[in-house]
Scaffold this active site. Structure first.
Site, mmCIF file in Angstrom:
data_model
loop_
_atom_site.group_PDB
_atom_site.id
_atom_site.type_symbol
_atom_site.label_atom_id
_atom_site.label_comp_id
_atom_site.label_asym_id
_atom_site.label_seq_id
_atom_site.Cartn_x
_atom_site.Cartn_y
_atom_site.Cartn_z
ATOM 1 N N GLU A 1 0.876 -1.172 0.000
ATOM 2 C CA GLU A 1 0.000 0.000 0.000
ATOM 3 C C GLU A 1 0.913 1.222 0.000
ATOM 4 O O GLU A 1 1.210 1.797 1.029
ATOM 5 C CB GLU A 1 -0.920 -0.014 1.214
ATOM 6 C CG GLU A 1 -2.133 0.917 1.066
ATOM 7 C CD GLU A 1 -1.754 2.393 1.025
ATOM 8 O OE1 GLU A 1 -1.559 2.936 -0.102
ATOM 9 O OE2 GLU A 1 -1.649 2.998 2.083
ATOM 10 N N GLU B 1 4.451 8.596 -3.950
ATOM 11 C CA GLU B 1 4.964 8.193 -2.633
ATOM 12 C C GLU B 1 5.993 7.072 -2.764
ATOM 13 O O GLU B 1 6.114 6.218 -1.889
ATOM 14 C CB GLU B 1 3.810 7.798 -1.718
ATOM 15 C CG GLU B 1 2.908 8.977 -1.357
ATOM 16 C CD GLU B 1 1.834 8.641 -0.354
ATOM 17 O OE1 GLU B 1 1.840 7.497 0.175
ATOM 18 O OE2 GLU B 1 0.980 9.502 -0.093
#
Length: 222
Positions: free
Chosen positions: A22, A31
């Site tokens: 994730e 990210e």
């Protein structure tokens, strides 16, 4: 058991069938999902599966006076060259979003390079009146496994999903866009040994400076 370590350097006792992560950001790859999963895919068996298996970012020109003024009120260059995760309200999307960068996992390329560049040309909505463009709104669409998806991209938005909001890339100076006028932007995903960052510049209907050159204002550390 849980192991507290950097997945890029930790050595697993054996290879796995499925690698679940994730690491998705509001722009998909913002990210460090590509960098982290490229480093971790050595844990996978040759026929192993990565979840997610791919993701694509999207971008659209946007009129958003309140967002722009909130950023401008800091009265410095840094904030006008930083991307913000926002829940957009009272904005006008000036053209349909276009795909930007796509990443696939596992990445079996012999030489892995996660830098990207693209030039996008946005066709305005047929009835779009003249507007002031204050930047760009970004989304992502991810394939978790086969036909299972996760998305903030409006045409495929996951119902009831509130864990991710869009991302806002401001421009230093708002641009007047006439009715029927195209908007063009160049965007780069850059990296070095220490960080990953985006750069962006409007090329039409006006020309802007390149924002965030060298990651001087906004970056994610490796």
């Amino acid at each position: 058991s849980l192991v507290h370590a950097d997945m890029r350097h930790w050595e697993a006792p054996e290879k796995c069938d499925i690698l679940v992560s994730e690491l998705l950001g509001s722009f998909g790859d913002n990210e460090l999902s590509p960098e982290c999963l490229d480093g971790a895919q050595r844990f996978l068996k040759d026929d192993g599966i990565s979840i997610p298996s791919e993701y694509t970012s999207y971008l659209a020109p946007m009129s958003a006076s309140k967002l722009y003024n909130d950023v401008k009120n800091y009265n410095d260059l840094e904030h006008l060259e930083t991307a913000y995760v926002v829940k957009v309200h009272n904005v006008a999307i000036l053209a349909p979003p276009l795909p930007v960068f796509t990443f696939h996992h596992p990445n079996r390329a012999q030489h892995i390079d996660n830098t990207r560049s693209i030039k996008l040309s946005f066709e305005p909505h047929p009835d779009q009146p003249s507007a002031c463009m204050h930047g760009f709104v970004g989304y992502f669409d991810a394939v978790l496994y086969k036909d299972v998806t996760l998305s903030t991209y409006p045409p495929t938005h996951t119902p009831t999903m509130i864990s991710w909001f869009p991302i806002y890339f401001p421009v230093r100076t708002p641009v007047h866009v006439k009715s029927g006028e195209k908007v063009e932007v160049s965007m780069w995903r850059c990296n070095n040994n220490y960080k990953v960052w985006y750069e962006w510049a409007i090329t039409s209907p006006a020309t802007s400076p390149i924002h965030n050159v060298g990651g001087r204002s906004y970056w994610v550390g490796l």
